[in-house]
Design a protein around this motif. Sequence first.
Motif, PDB file in Angstrom:
ATOM      1  N   LYS A 405     -13.130   9.704  63.345  1.00 20.05           N
ATOM      2  CA  LYS A 405     -13.592  10.954  63.947  1.00 20.05           C
ATOM      3  C   LYS A 405     -15.112  11.046  63.932  1.00 20.05           C
ATOM      4  CE  LYS A 405      -9.504  13.793  62.897  1.00 20.05           C
ATOM      5  NZ  LYS A 405      -9.008  14.961  62.108  1.00 20.05           N
ATOM      6  N   LYS A 406     -15.726  10.544  62.864  1.00 21.02           N
ATOM      7  CA  LYS A 406     -17.187  10.582  62.778  1.00 21.02           C
ATOM      8  C   LYS A 406     -17.813   9.705  63.875  1.00 21.02           C
ATOM      9  CE  LYS A 406     -20.939  10.332  59.343  1.00 21.02           C
ATOM     10  NZ  LYS A 406     -21.258  11.784  59.265  1.00 21.02           N
ATOM     11  N   THR A 407     -17.209   8.563  64.121  1.00 19.47           N
ATOM     12  CA  THR A 407     -17.689   7.690  65.198  1.00 19.47           C
ATOM     13  C   THR A 407     -17.528   8.359  66.551  1.00 19.47           C
ATOM     14  OG1 THR A 407     -17.081   5.730  63.912  1.00 19.47           O
ATOM     15  CG2 THR A 407     -17.417   5.426  66.276  1.00 19.47           C
ATOM     16  N   ILE A 408     -16.370   8.999  66.765  1.00 15.84           N
ATOM     17  CA  ILE A 408     -16.125   9.684  68.040  1.00 15.84           C
ATOM     18  C   ILE A 408     -17.096  10.849  68.212  1.00 15.84           C
ATOM     19  CG2 ILE A 408     -14.450  11.092  69.304  1.00 15.84           C
ATOM     20  CD1 ILE A 408     -12.242   9.327  68.106  1.00 15.84           C
ATOM     21  N   ALA A 409     -17.385  11.564  67.115  1.00 19.44           N
ATOM     22  CA  ALA A 409     -18.356  12.667  67.192  1.00 19.44           C
ATOM     23  C   ALA A 409     -19.730  12.142  67.598  1.00 19.44           C
ATOM     24  CB  ALA A 409     -18.434  13.387  65.850  1.00 19.44           C
ATOM     25  N   PHE A 410     -20.102  10.986  67.047  1.00 18.84           N
ATOM     26  CA  PHE A 410     -21.383  10.366  67.415  1.00 18.84           C
ATOM     27  C   PHE A 410     -21.396  10.008  68.899  1.00 18.84           C
ATOM     28  CE2 PHE A 410     -23.855   6.474  68.114  1.00 18.84           C
ATOM     29  CZ  PHE A 410     -25.113   6.923  67.737  1.00 18.84           C
ATOM     30  N   LEU A 411     -20.311   9.418  69.377  1.00 21.70           N
ATOM     31  CA  LEU A 411     -20.227   9.062  70.800  1.00 21.70           C
ATOM     32  C   LEU A 411     -20.273  10.318  71.677  1.00 21.70           C
ATOM     33  CD1 LEU A 411     -17.476   6.282  70.703  1.00 21.70           C
ATOM     34  CD2 LEU A 411     -19.927   5.979  71.092  1.00 21.70           C
ATOM     35  N   GLY A 412     -19.608  11.383  71.233  1.00 24.99           N
ATOM     36  CA  GLY A 412     -19.646  12.633  71.981  1.00 24.99           C
ATOM     37  C   GLY A 412     -21.048  13.191  72.097  1.00 24.99           C
ATOM     38  N   ALA A 413     -21.820  13.094  71.013  1.00 25.52           N
ATOM     39  CA  ALA A 413     -23.211  13.552  71.040  1.00 25.52           C
ATOM     40  C   ALA A 413     -24.033  12.724  72.020  1.00 25.52           C
ATOM     41  CB  ALA A 413     -23.814  13.487  69.644  1.00 25.52           C
ATOM     42  N   VAL A 414     -23.790  11.397  72.025  1.00 29.39           N
ATOM     43  CA  VAL A 414     -24.499  10.511  72.961  1.00 29.39           C
ATOM     44  C   VAL A 414     -24.136  10.860  74.399  1.00 29.39           C
ATOM     45  CG1 VAL A 414     -24.743   8.121  73.745  1.00 29.39           C
ATOM     46  CG2 VAL A 414     -24.710   8.634  71.292  1.00 29.39           C
ATOM     47  N   PHE A 415     -22.838  11.042  74.668  1.00 32.49           N
ATOM     48  CA  PHE A 415     -22.403  11.412  76.022  1.00 32.49           C
ATOM     49  C   PHE A 415     -23.071  12.719  76.461  1.00 32.49           C
ATOM     50  CE2 PHE A 415     -18.220   9.003  75.263  1.00 32.49           C
ATOM     51  CZ  PHE A 415     -18.678   7.884  75.933  1.00 32.49           C
ATOM     52  N   SER A 416     -23.161  13.676  75.548  1.00 36.37           N
ATOM     53  CA  SER A 416     -23.754  14.972  75.881  1.00 36.37           C
ATOM     54  C   SER A 416     -25.217  14.822  76.274  1.00 36.37           C
ATOM     55  CB  SER A 416     -23.625  15.930  74.695  1.00 36.37           C
ATOM     56  OG  SER A 416     -22.273  16.109  74.332  1.00 36.37           O
ATOM     57  N   ILE A 417     -25.955  13.996  75.528  1.00 34.78           N
ATOM     58  CA  ILE A 417     -27.362  13.744  75.871  1.00 34.78           C
ATOM     59  C   ILE A 417     -27.457  13.059  77.228  1.00 34.78           C
ATOM     60  CG2 ILE A 417     -29.419  12.441  75.211  1.00 34.78           C
ATOM     61  CD1 ILE A 417     -28.577  12.875  72.280  1.00 34.78           C
ATOM     62  N   MET A 418     -26.540  12.123  77.488  1.00 32.94           N
ATOM     63  CA  MET A 418     -26.538  11.431  78.778  1.00 32.94           C
ATOM     64  C   MET A 418     -26.323  12.411  79.926  1.00 32.94           C
ATOM     65  SD  MET A 418     -24.383   7.990  77.799  1.00 32.94           S
ATOM     66  CE  MET A 418     -24.114   7.575  79.519  1.00 32.94           C
ATOM     67  N   PHE A 419     -25.446  13.387  79.731  1.00 31.02           N
ATOM     68  CA  PHE A 419     -25.218  14.395  80.768  1.00 31.02           C
ATOM     69  C   PHE A 419     -26.512  15.155  81.075  1.00 31.02           C
ATOM     70  CE2 PHE A 419     -20.549  14.460  79.483  1.00 31.02           C
ATOM     71  CZ  PHE A 419     -20.120  13.848  80.655  1.00 31.02           C
ATOM     72  N   VAL A 420     -27.224  15.547  80.029  1.00 31.21           N
ATOM     73  CA  VAL A 420     -28.488  16.272  80.233  1.00 31.21           C
ATOM     74  C   VAL A 420     -29.486  15.394  80.984  1.00 31.21           C
ATOM     75  CG1 VAL A 420     -30.452  17.360  79.090  1.00 31.21           C
ATOM     76  CG2 VAL A 420     -28.144  17.744  78.212  1.00 31.21           C
TER      77      VAL A 420
END
Length: 475
Positions: A405-420
């Motif tokens: 879950k911690k890895t997925i949370a990290f990937l989610g944060a990266v995806f969010s920055i990519m969207f911005v």
Amino acid sequence: MHRRKELNKNLKPSWVWAIAFGSSIGWGAFILPGDWIAEAGPAGAMIGVLLGAIVMMFIAVSYGVLIRKHPVSGGEFAYAFLSAGKTWAFITGWFLALGYACIVALNASALSLLLKYLFPSFMKQFFLYEIAGWEVYLPEIIISSLVILFFAYMNIRGNGFSGKLQFIFSVVLILGVATMGIYTFAFADFPIENMKPAFPEGKSPLISILLILAIAPWAYVGFDNVPQAAEEFNFSPSKAFGLIIMSLMASGLVYATMIGVTSWTFAQGANVNNSNLWLTGDIISSSFGTVGVVVLAIAISMGIFTGLNGFFHSSSRLLFAMSRGKTLPAFFSDLHPNYNTPYKSIIFIALFTLPSAWFGREALIWIVDMSSIGVSIAYFFTCFTAFRVLSWARNNEGLEISPIKKTIAFLGAVFSIMFVLLLIVPGSPAQLGMPSMIALLIWVALGVTFFTSIYKSFRVLGRDELSYYILGQKK
């Protein structure tokens, strides 16, 4: 400290699923497929929306973790406070409130667009003016205003009334989309051939997919209404993650089906009864006849109604939580004496969105486009907070151990920055247009002005006191 205000716990699991699903599927699933196909081709549009749903599921893992640990109204506002402090909590809440309010306004205007297509002679009476090429008539202003007022009243009445309707609307929406998808695929002589070319000529498949993937935060915004409702669950918060995943699966299939209906029914470029207003409506009318138009009208009405209802609920709860957390004036957290709902926040959203009926649809789209940035910021702080509260291995801080879950949370944060970045970096295929950038700068300036006005009283509040008001935690 003053006593913390609390909401009633009366939301059932099926109602929460309907809030997440119905909020994700608004007018866009029915009105925009023609635009998406023109930009990305049938395959690019389908792959883009389905990849968007998968990316949102990665982000949803973080929501599941935080809803279970902190089932409070405010959602991303509370999570940003937990991981980054009160200033970032205000920024996150400010942008998210704009995004939610914009979607209320745009759903109301979408009903007028539907009626303009179905009853043009009635809707195109009493011409007033034109904004960005969009002609504004008196009937659409009246209808959009009335629907905003109706859903404001329904939300003031409370979850029992609005929750049942939300679930019914969502089921009818799914049945309508399934009927159109099955019928048009069976009706078409060569549905797969009709979808060619899969991608636009002269544009790479990757760019085509990225164009659609970039709008995923906007397309699927609504599943994040679940944390806004968490304080009102009458069931265990641990069920929230499953409800979010089911809502995203259903939403992705609805988007993909409507893209399919628009692309596989006739060969591209075929002569359909084109009104130049709404390609999907023209295709359904030509293939399905009057019955099809009725089914489509019912489905899109359900999408509009679920969006209006869901975002009235989430935006009012966000304002309520920000007020309870001392970042907005106290009247936003006043509760109705009979229904125990944040009725002044609901009234504020209604008053804020009512003028939008006068702006015309094109002007609203500029605002909604830039609101995707606010939603992406909220996603980032949710994932970042989940990353902080999870642990790779056993430690002395009492954190939950979950390296996956911690890895997925990290990937989610990266995806969010990519969207911005996709939305604001010059030269990006999904860069916001100049009108949207101007609207974004205006909203930032308003936020700076408002934050400056409350900063003196805000800065003296300690973290323990704010933790009580925002998270319900006593030291």
